[in-house]
Design an enzyme around this catalytic site. Structure first.
Site, PDB file in Angstrom:
ATOM      1  N   ASP A   1      10.882 -37.818-113.529  1.00  0.00           N
ATOM      2  CA  ASP A   1       9.804 -38.644-114.223  1.00  0.00           C
ATOM      3  C   ASP A   1       9.701 -40.050-113.617  1.00  0.00           C
ATOM      4  OD1 ASP A   1      12.147 -39.666-115.135  1.00  0.00           O
ATOM      5  OD2 ASP A   1      12.069 -39.256-117.243  1.00  0.00           O
TER       6      ASP A   1
ATOM      7  N   ASP B   1      17.193 -32.907-115.730  1.00  0.00           N
ATOM      8  CA  ASP B   1      17.769 -34.238-116.340  1.00  0.00           C
ATOM      9  C   ASP B   1      18.359 -33.915-117.697  1.00  0.00           C
ATOM     10  OD1 ASP B   1      15.172 -34.280-116.942  1.00  0.00           O
ATOM     11  OD2 ASP B   1      15.023 -36.230-117.001  1.00  0.00           O
TER      12      ASP B   1
ATOM     13  N   ASP C   1      12.450 -40.815-108.324  1.00  0.00           N
ATOM     14  CA  ASP C   1      12.485 -39.149-108.310  1.00  0.00           C
ATOM     15  C   ASP C   1      11.556 -38.548-107.117  1.00  0.00           C
ATOM     16  OD1 ASP C   1      14.540 -39.278-110.370  1.00  0.00           O
ATOM     17  OD2 ASP C   1      13.026 -38.961-111.823  1.00  0.00           O
TER      18      ASP C   1
END
Length: 309
Positions: A267, A13, A271
């Site tokens: 996180d 990310d 996810d």
């Protein structure tokens, strides 16, 4: 351990991993020139106890007047952000009974609610494009009045007036370009997956040294592809923008289908399926949720790209 040596794709990310997750308001852009009103409305659209770095930066920039307003007024209704509604909308009531609604979020979401003509929307999105080329994130801000006794269930029922943009910057972490070059030399391809605007994602990718020749693929474009087409697309695209958490799993599956050995960072609770599906799931130890950590093979003590490499 064998997988660590065999990894060919590393999906990360952007915010907090490649960047410092240290947002700062660098500009307020208002077509009518009232930048203070724009910033105050953005502050009213922040959570009461914000944990998001963007909201903290907005409240810091908005100053004491906005803070006093938030304390004196009552938050009657909170319309949260969802995968289909990329904005936060708050409905407030003043001590005198005035009802005001403030919204901030993705330009494409907020501008569509303001009943602007096509020329005005095109002009506003041109501002977004120019800012994104500098790596800035722009949040569109609007407000509305409400004089009926009950708040609507859907924030799309408000008649919003567009106020402008709040521009935020999040600097690239030190050492990231060198770490990405190290990955490339070791045969590991680095891929960025973000919820941010495509132009901003591409600008940060270029700063970081991620190959951006294939452009950015958005969540909406991914939704229109079948599994075979997506597996072909991921061969030449390294930047994925406006991605919803559940789409990360589709991307991981596409890389695996194409024969890649995939590591992925995450996180959030959403996810977890993608972290579990990846050959190497990497959770953030500082800001990661328990669910993400439990689904991962590795947990970082420091939430940054250099730790992963």
């Amino acid at each position: 351990v064998e997988m660590l040596g065999a990894a060919t794709v590393l999906c990360v990310d952007k915010t907090g991993t490649l960047t410092e997750n240290r947002m700062a308001v660098v500009d307020t852009i208002a077509p009518e020139g009232d930048t203070a009103r724009t910033l105050w409305a953005a502050a009213l659209a922040c959570e009461a106890e914000p944990f998001d770095p963007m909201e903290r930066a907005i409240l810091s920039a908005a100053g004491e007047r906005a803070d006093g307003m938030r304390r004196a007024w009552t938050l009657d209704r909170d319309y949260p952000m969802t995968g289909e509604f990329l904005a936060v909308c708050h409905a407030w009531r003043s001590p005198a009974g005035e009802r005001r609604v403030a919204i901030k979020g993705a330009p494409e979401t907020v501008l569509a609610l303001c009943r602007l003509d096509s020329a005005a929307i095109a002009s506003a999105m041109d501002v977004v494009e120019r800012a994104s080329e500098r790596g800035l994130r722009l949040l569109a801000v609007a407000e509305a009045q409400w004089d009926r006794p009950h708040w609507p269930e859907d924030p799309r029922d408000f008649r919003f007036t567009w106020l402008g943009f709040v521009a935020l910057a999040d600097p690239l972490r030190a050492g990231v370009p060198e770490a990405i070059a190290l990955c490339r030399g070791a045969g590991v391809r680095v891929v960025m997956i973000t919820g941010d605007y495509p132009g901003t994602a591409l600008a940060i990718a270029r700063q970081a040294g991620i190959a951006a020749e294939g452009g950015a693929l958005t969540g909406a474009e991914i939704a229109a592809l079948d599994a075979t087409a997506l597996a072909r697309a991921v061969r030449h695209v390294n930047i994925f923008a406006r991605i919803r958490p559940e789409q990360k799993l589709r991307l991981i599956t596409a890389y695996k289908t194409d024969g890649e050995v995939v590591a992925m960072t995450g996180d959030g609770v959403n996810d977890a399926p993608a972290l579990k599906a990846a050959h190497i799931g990497v959770a953030m130890g500082r800001r990661g949720t328990d669910v993400a950590r439990e689904a991962s093979a590795l947990v970082l003590l420091e939430d940054d790209f250099n730790s992963i490499v």
